[in-house]
Structure formats: structure tokens, C-alpha cells
Design a protein around this motif. Sequence first.
Motif, PDB file in Angstrom:
ATOM      1  N   GLN A 114       1.231 -22.679  19.270  1.00  0.00           N
ATOM      2  CA  GLN A 114       0.373 -22.135  20.323  1.00  0.00           C
ATOM      3  C   GLN A 114       0.383 -20.608  20.300  1.00  0.00           C
ATOM      4  N   ARG A 115      -0.682 -20.035  20.817  1.00  0.00           N
ATOM      5  CA  ARG A 115      -0.726 -18.585  20.990  1.00  0.00           C
ATOM      6  C   ARG A 115      -0.070 -18.230  22.316  1.00  0.00           C
ATOM      7  N   CYS A 116       0.501 -17.050  22.389  1.00  0.00           N
ATOM      8  CA  CYS A 116       1.104 -16.563  23.622  1.00  0.00           C
ATOM      9  C   CYS A 116       0.765 -15.087  23.781  1.00  0.00           C
ATOM     10  N   VAL A 117       0.975 -14.567  24.977  1.00  0.00           N
ATOM     11  CA  VAL A 117       0.706 -13.160  25.263  1.00  0.00           C
ATOM     12  C   VAL A 117       2.019 -12.515  25.691  1.00  0.00           C
ATOM     13  N   ILE A 118       2.373 -11.421  25.028  1.00  0.00           N
ATOM     14  CA  ILE A 118       3.626 -10.728  25.336  1.00  0.00           C
ATOM     15  C   ILE A 118       3.540 -10.166  26.757  1.00  0.00           C
ATOM     16  N   ARG A 119       4.549 -10.412  27.571  1.00  0.00           N
ATOM     17  CA  ARG A 119       4.550  -9.963  28.965  1.00  0.00           C
ATOM     18  C   ARG A 119       5.579  -8.875  29.243  1.00  0.00           C
ATOM     19  N   THR A 120       6.532  -8.676  28.354  1.00  0.00           N
ATOM     20  CA  THR A 120       7.481  -7.575  28.522  1.00  0.00           C
ATOM     21  C   THR A 120       6.935  -6.343  27.800  1.00  0.00           C
TER      22      THR A 120
END
Length: 179
Positions: A114-120
Amino acid sequence: MRVALSFPTAVFSFLLIVVVGYWIVVITGISDLEGDAPWLGFGGVPAGITISLLVALAWLLTLIGSQFAAGPLLWAVPVLALGGAWLATRVLIAPLRRLVPDGPQPSRGDFVGQRCVIRTGRATPDFGQAEVTAADGSSAVVQVRTTGQDRLTRGQTALIFEYDADGEFFWVMPYESEQ
């Protein structure tokens, strides 16, 4: 004791001993409650609970029935007790069935690919968190790590390619969309 070890109660007394042994094994941690019993008509509830309840109720009903039946009617007691236990188990298990979700439960491994979005602020080989969306539309913030020299920053899209169960994090790499 004599009644529990004589016919017809003895039929279910042996099974009750097996059920007690099973629960001793479960309590000591040698086994667990995996699997359900759809073939019994009690889908979704662990088989250990369903079968234990069925056997205990059948034993109890046979014990009671053996006190009131005599002669040839005594042979019908186990069959009637099993039928009664079946119905009682269905009624008692119904509330549990609502608590146990249907189908396979999601796992962390489902996020791989899956794709994810960096949040830090950044994601490195030692630190990072990302938001990933599950197939059911819910989202989760997960621990992520990059490999080699990859450094990802907040808002960048990454691809989850592996889960590290020991470290409880996902390995990610930069994701370039094809547009």
C-alpha cells in the motif's frame, strides 16, 4: 457419582472430561481458541467455546433426563438431550456471534504493497511515521523506516514493501506515481 458414570449420562461424561482437559490446555497456554465451528451452525464463535457449551448442556440434560426415564425410554434420553443442548447452545451463542466480526481479521501484513503518506517531519532508517489507508477505508498511523540513503519528508508518498514484526514497523521506499 454413580449416575454420572452409568448409562446414558456416561456417554457425555467422557466428552465432558475431554472438554475439561481442553480448557486446562488452553488455560496453561499450550493451545489457543483459534478456529470456529461453521459445520455446527455456530459460525463466527470459536469452536472450543461452542463445543464445550454443547457438551456441558448435553451432559446436564442427560443427567436430568436419566432421573425421569426408565426402560426403553432411557435410550432416547441422549438423543433428546443432544437436541435440547443444540437448541440451547444456539440461543446462548447468539449474543457472542454479534461480538465476533465475520470474515478474516485485518492484520498489519495487509498494509504491505500500500501507499502511505509520511506524517512526521522526516522518515529515516531509525525514525518515522506514516498514515496508511486500509481496504475498508479506515486509516492508521504506523511506524515506518527507510532503507539505505532514502530520506522522506512530511507529505511525501511512500510505498510499504515489508513489515518487520520484531521491530513492529514497516519498511518504506519513495513512491513515484506514474502521471
